[in-house]
Design a protein around this motif. Structure first.
Motif, PDB file in Angstrom:
ATOM      1  N   LYS A 174       7.854  -6.009  46.419  1.00  0.00           N
ATOM      2  CA  LYS A 174       8.479  -5.262  45.223  1.00  0.00           C
ATOM      3  C   LYS A 174       7.966  -5.645  44.108  1.00  0.00           C
ATOM      4  O   LYS A 174       8.223  -6.982  43.768  1.00  0.00           O
ATOM      5  N   GLU A 175       7.155  -4.816  43.369  1.00  0.00           N
ATOM      6  CA  GLU A 175       6.871  -5.250  42.066  1.00  0.00           C
ATOM      7  C   GLU A 175       7.882  -5.567  40.976  1.00  0.00           C
ATOM      8  O   GLU A 175       8.494  -4.184  40.587  1.00  0.00           O
ATOM      9  N   ILE A 229     -10.259 -14.976  39.578  1.00  0.00           N
ATOM     10  CA  ILE A 229      -8.810 -14.819  39.541  1.00  0.00           C
ATOM     11  C   ILE A 229      -8.616 -13.327  39.437  1.00  0.00           C
ATOM     12  O   ILE A 229      -9.029 -12.714  38.542  1.00  0.00           O
ATOM     13  N   PRO A 230      -8.023 -12.660  40.335  1.00  0.00           N
ATOM     14  CA  PRO A 230      -8.001 -11.354  40.230  1.00  0.00           C
ATOM     15  C   PRO A 230      -7.039 -10.633  39.079  1.00  0.00           C
ATOM     16  O   PRO A 230      -6.068 -11.584  38.814  1.00  0.00           O
ATOM     17  N   VAL A 231      -7.179  -9.470  38.689  1.00  0.00           N
ATOM     18  CA  VAL A 231      -6.638  -8.951  37.639  1.00  0.00           C
ATOM     19  C   VAL A 231      -5.269  -8.634  38.102  1.00  0.00           C
ATOM     20  O   VAL A 231      -4.108  -8.806  37.260  1.00  0.00           O
ATOM     21  N   PHE A 232      -5.021  -8.193  38.952  1.00  0.00           N
ATOM     22  CA  PHE A 232      -3.629  -7.844  39.698  1.00  0.00           C
ATOM     23  C   PHE A 232      -3.618  -8.431  41.133  1.00  0.00           C
ATOM     24  O   PHE A 232      -4.388  -8.125  42.089  1.00  0.00           O
ATOM     25  N   ARG A 233      -2.267  -8.913  41.393  1.00  0.00           N
ATOM     26  CA  ARG A 233      -2.078  -9.438  42.650  1.00  0.00           C
ATOM     27  C   ARG A 233      -0.703  -8.944  43.179  1.00  0.00           C
ATOM     28  O   ARG A 233       0.277  -9.185  42.433  1.00  0.00           O
ATOM     29  N   PRO A 234      -0.656  -8.069  44.152  1.00  0.00           N
ATOM     30  CA  PRO A 234       0.548  -7.601  44.662  1.00  0.00           C
ATOM     31  C   PRO A 234       1.648  -8.493  44.895  1.00  0.00           C
ATOM     32  O   PRO A 234       1.298  -9.720  45.547  1.00  0.00           O
ATOM     33  N   ASN A 289       2.306  -1.831  35.660  1.00  0.00           N
ATOM     34  CA  ASN A 289       0.929  -2.074  35.028  1.00  0.00           C
ATOM     35  C   ASN A 289       0.956  -1.064  33.916  1.00  0.00           C
ATOM     36  O   ASN A 289       1.728  -0.046  33.604  1.00  0.00           O
ATOM     37  N   LEU A 290      -0.221  -1.252  32.996  1.00  0.00           N
ATOM     38  CA  LEU A 290      -0.191  -0.294  31.900  1.00  0.00           C
ATOM     39  C   LEU A 290      -0.017   1.376  32.333  1.00  0.00           C
ATOM     40  O   LEU A 290       0.371   1.847  31.391  1.00  0.00           O
TER      41      LEU A 290
END
Length: 69
Positions: free
Chosen positions: A40-41, A30-35, A45-46
């Motif tokens: 348009k996010e 499972i990816p940490v981040f998925r666009p 992120n931190l």
């Protein structure tokens, strides 16, 4: 499910830790981040959030973990 101390526990009664969640995510790829699909996010992120408010990512993470934000 939460124990009497409010800590989340697994089905076997183990505690969820950052390391356990990371291992589970890694095991299931499972990816940490998925666009976002549309590009348009809806979140930051931190690192980007810290930059936006003018603090270091570590400062923002520590404030979050302390429940200050």
């Amino acid at each position: 499910m939460a124990s009497s101390t409010g800590i989340l526990v697994t089905g076997h009664g183990s505690r969820w830790t950052r390391e356990r969640a990371t291992a589970l995510r890694s095991h299931h790829k499972i990816p940490v981040f998925r666009p976002a699909a549309d590009g348009k996010e809806p979140w930051l992120n931190l690192t980007n959030a810290a930059h936006l408010i003018g603090v270091t990512p570590k400062t923002l993470r520590l404030a979050d973990e302390a429940g200050e934000i």
